[in-house]
Design an enzyme around this catalytic site. Structure first.
Site, PDB file in Angstrom:
ATOM      1  CG  ASP A 119      -1.776   1.279   1.408  1.00 53.40           C
ATOM      2  OD1 ASP A 119      -2.428   1.563   0.211  1.00 53.40           O
ATOM      3  OD2 ASP A 119      -1.766   1.641   2.289  1.00 53.40           O
ATOM      4  CG  ASP A 124      -1.258   7.659   0.752  1.00 53.47           C
ATOM      5  OD1 ASP A 124      -0.722   8.916   0.745  1.00 53.47           O
ATOM      6  OD2 ASP A 124      -1.844   7.306  -0.233  1.00 53.47           O
ATOM      7  CG  ASP A 135      -1.722   1.710   6.478  1.00 56.47           C
ATOM      8  OD1 ASP A 135      -2.028   2.936   7.051  1.00 56.47           O
ATOM      9  OD2 ASP A 135      -1.838   1.759   5.342  1.00 56.47           O
TER      10      ASP A 135
END
Length: 220
Positions: A12, A14, A171
């Protein structure tokens, strides 16, 4: 736990590779100040930075996508963010060393994010970190975004690899849902934003890491 047969690592963006919260939060906070509202601290915005406009407008104005003014404010937020995407955005500590270590091990790597290519393209082009990424898949690169597995399947296709030999690191719970649906081993990055939901154990990732470089211990 360690993963075998791994040939690539997908991340991922950001909250996993880069800390973009300062620029995302500032773009939304500028809108508050312009309307005579007091500025909010970055810590208010940070947990929801991975949710993009939805998360930032939710913090700044308590606004959901169902609000009649959401689309209008979202475009204002987008313009603000475009004007400062890399002003204070940085790779998390250890990410550059992690990427170099992956390359030294002969592993490919790439990005799968829900951030649209309107932002993902210029952002990754502006940061030298991404020069060696073999695949960059944005939220509008396929008809579906995470937690649907299609963006991960697309990244695997671009790498010329079967999904099961790719590890996905993220995250947010939707990253783990997407990775599992794609048949990829999954790793929760607990140093990231976590989507405001820190109960990472409930995500059912195959493993978790508290720092980027900890991933290397899972790839032996």
């Amino acid at each position: 736990m360690t993963f075998s047969r791994v040939r690539a690592v997908l991340f991922d963006l950001d909250g996993t590779l880069i800390d973009s919260a300062p620029d995302l939060g500032a773009a939304a906070d500028r809108m508050r100040v312009a309307r005579g509202l007091p500025s909010l601290p970055l810590d208010d915005y940070r947990p929801m930075a991975g949710a993009g406009a939805r998360g930032m407008l939710g913090i700044a104005f308590g606004m959901t996508p169902e609000h009649p003014e959401f689309a209008h404010l979202r475009e204002e937020f987008f313009r603000n963010y475009e004007s400062r995407m890399t002003e204070n955005t940085r790779a998390f500590d250890g990410v550059e060393a992690l990427v170099q270590a992956l390359l030294q091990r002969g592993l490919d790597w790439g990005v799968v994010t829900n951030k649209s290519m309107r932002f993902t393209g210029p952002l990754t082009a502006a940061m030298p970190l991404f020069a060696t990424a073999r695949a960059v898949v944005g939220g509008d690169s396929t008809p579906h975004s995470k937690p649907h597995p299609e963006p991960l399947f697309e990244a695997a296709r671009r790498l010329g690899l079967a999904p099961e030999v790719c590890v996905y690191v993220g995250d947010d719970e939707r990253d783990i849902i997407a990775g599992r649906a794609a048949g990829m081993p999954t790793v929760a990055a607990t140093y990231g934003y976590l989507g405001g939901r820190p109960d990472v154990d409930s995500w059912r990732a195959d493993a978790s890491i508290s720092s980027p470089l900890a991933l290397l211990d899972l790839l032996k």
